[in-house]
Each structure stands twice: as C-alpha cells, then as structure tokens.
Scaffold this active site. Structure first.
Site, short mmCIF file in Angstrom:
data_model
loop_
_atom_site.label_atom_id
_atom_site.label_comp_id
_atom_site.label_asym_id
_atom_site.label_seq_id
_atom_site.Cartn_x
_atom_site.Cartn_y
_atom_site.Cartn_z
N GLY A 17 40.80 28.99 37.46
CA GLY A 17 39.65 28.62 38.28
C GLY A 17 38.31 28.98 37.67
N ASP A 63 44.63 44.67 40.19
CA ASP A 63 44.35 44.42 41.60
C ASP A 63 42.98 45.01 41.86
OD1 ASP A 63 44.08 44.40 44.34
OD2 ASP A 63 45.98 45.41 44.77
N VAL A 64 41.96 44.16 42.00
CA VAL A 64 40.59 44.65 42.08
C VAL A 64 40.32 45.48 43.33
CG1 VAL A 64 39.65 42.76 40.68
CG2 VAL A 64 39.75 42.51 43.19
N TYR A 159 36.48 34.26 55.53
CA TYR A 159 36.04 34.15 54.14
C TYR A 159 34.51 34.24 54.06
CZ TYR A 159 35.49 31.95 49.49
OH TYR A 159 35.16 31.66 48.18
N ALA A 193 37.35 22.83 41.80
CA ALA A 193 38.79 22.58 41.63
C ALA A 193 39.48 23.84 41.12
CB ALA A 193 39.00 21.42 40.66
N THR A 194 39.80 24.74 42.04
CA THR A 194 40.44 26.01 41.71
C THR A 194 41.76 26.13 42.45
OG1 THR A 194 39.53 27.31 43.54
CG2 THR A 194 38.12 27.01 41.59
#
Length: 281
Positions: A17, A63-64, A159, A193-194
């Site tokens: 992405g 894993d952020v 989100y 487009a991810t």
C-alpha cells in the site's frame, strides 16, 4: 529543496500500500530504508524488490502498537544505519462502517493501538534520536481525509476518530519541533488502492487474532479503483521536499472539507443570533 540521497528513512506499514509506495519513491531518491511491518512474508517480498535499487535496506517485523518492540526496532535501525533522518508513521487499520456501540473493547484497543499509539510510539522511539544528531530530517504521519471529516457515505467513524487524533498530534509535533532541523507533515489521502480493507486479517493474536469483518469485499472493490500507492509516494516526497504540512492527494475532498467548515461557522453564527435574541429581552 531537501536533499534525500544517502539519508535513511524508517517506514512503518512498509510491506504494501501507501507505505510501499513511499518506500519506492524514497529508494528512487537514494534513501536507505528500514522497512517495518507486522506481515513478515510481505515484508520480505518488499525488501527483495527495494534491494534492487542502489540503496541499503533492512526489514523489521514490528507491531507498532507495542512500545517496547518499537524502541527495540529503533535500536536495531540505528545500530545498522547510524542516523535516521526520516520517519514515516504510516501503519494503519480500519474496522469499517461499524456503529460505535457495536465496537468491542478489544477492537477499540486494536484500532487505537495501531492508528494512534503506533504513531506516538514512533515519535517517542525515533524523534529524540533525530533531534540529537541535529541533521535535517522530516516526520510524516499518515492520517486520512477522514481525519478532517466523517464521510456520511463511508460511515467509518472509529477510523476517523483515530485519524482526527493524528492530525492534532502532527500539529502539536510541528510546534514542538519548530526550532529544530526537523519538519513535520500529515498525509491526508482519500481513496488509494491499498489493502486497508484486509487489515482485520492482520490483527495480532494478543488482541483476538485475524477475523473477517463485514463489508470487506465491498471495500476491496472501492479501493481497487483508488489512486496508485506509487502516485501517493511521489506526492509525499515532493511535499516533504517543499516542507508542506498538509499533504493531500485528491482534489475532490476539498468540497467535503468546505462543507464541514460551513457547519463549524454556522455554529459560531448561531452565537450571534442567540446574543441578539438575548439583547432583545
């Protein structure tokens, strides 16, 4: 204009992405890359591709949302490359159009952990090091056009909540760094487009593991028609070179933001009407 060649960037969500699009743009500009992502297999594929450029690369499974793991990744990157000049806090996940009352505590922990604390962890782990060496650098935090308005068609409220926070965090960071050699930008893309639609497949085991979220197939169809991640990467690098704060990728959302600001101004106008009514009593 900023000189990129020979410097080093740390990029989260780098395996695909927007993150991969940014990495490709950086690689073409001669930037050494630390690629961080939670997906080991895709990360290795991305590194193999980027290694074909005349740059140095390292892939770190990360894993952020894990602050300790991010600090260790920063140590690893610095030990191999020395000074880090660019930080791209790009990793992100979505729950889709789930009503807020249906979001579980585990889902809140996951989306806040990646989208908000992932950025904070990156800032805490790397910005002090970037300030310390004193060389020119830049931080780009990926928010979304959803960080400036809640789209009534997408209904992606959870989100958008996290991305609003990233816009505010970026504004705060820019103030904190205004007397340094570090610039700050916040990336607010619209449809790209991810594989964001498939982020539920990347949820770590400690938070319940992968799951199939409703509406993912429809979201995949929408996203497939989005802007190319490579186009976004090129746009980001151009904006960083020009030290732009807000980085937009599409022209259409301007009307959405104007409509939201019209609602804000209408709220202020209502104060005037209220005060006029009060004065007449």
């Amino acid at each position: 204009m900023m000189d990129f060649s020979g410097k080093t960037a740390f990029v989260t969500g780098a395996a695909n992405g927007i993150g991969l699009g940014i990495c490709r743009a950086l690689a073409r500009s001669g930037v050494n890359l630390v690629l961080a992502d939670i997906e080991r297999a895709q990360l290795d594929i991305a590194r193999q591709e980027l290694s074909t450029f005349n740059i140095r690369t390292r892939a770190i499974e990360l894993d952020v949302s894990d602050a300790g793991a991010f600090a260790r990744a920063a140590d690893e990157a610095e030990a191999e490359f020395g000074n880090i000049h660019f930080l791209f806090n790009n990793a992100g996940v979505t729950l889709g159009p789930t009503p807020l009352w249906e979001v579980t505590p585990e889902q809140w922990e996951w989306i806040f952990g990646v989208n908000i604390f992932g950025v904070i962890n990156g800032i805490r782990a790397l910005v002090p090091r970037m300030k310390k060496h004193g060389e020119t650098g830049h931080v780009v935090n990926t928010a979304s056009i959803g960080g400036l308005q809640v789209n009534p068609k997408l209904r992606n409220g959870s989100y958008a909540m996290t991305k609003y926070a990233i816009v505010a965090a970026s504004e705060a960071l820019a103030l904190d760094l205004q007397d340094s050699n570090l610039g700050v930008s916040v990336l607010c893309p619209a449809l790209v487009a991810t594989t964001l639609h498939a982020s539920s497949q990347r949820r770590p085991a400690r938070l319940g593991g992968p799951y199939q979220r409703p509406g993912a197939d429809l979201a995949k169809t929408w996203q497939s028609a989005g802007l190319s991640p490579d186009d976004v990467g090129n746009r980001v690098l151009d904006a960083v070179a020009r030290k732009e704060f807000f980085i937009f990728t599409h022209e259409e959302p301007r009307a959405w933001i104007e409509a939201r600001h019209a609602r804000l101004l209408a709220g202020f106008d209502s104060i005037e009407r209220h005060n006029a009514r009060e004065s007449e009593r």
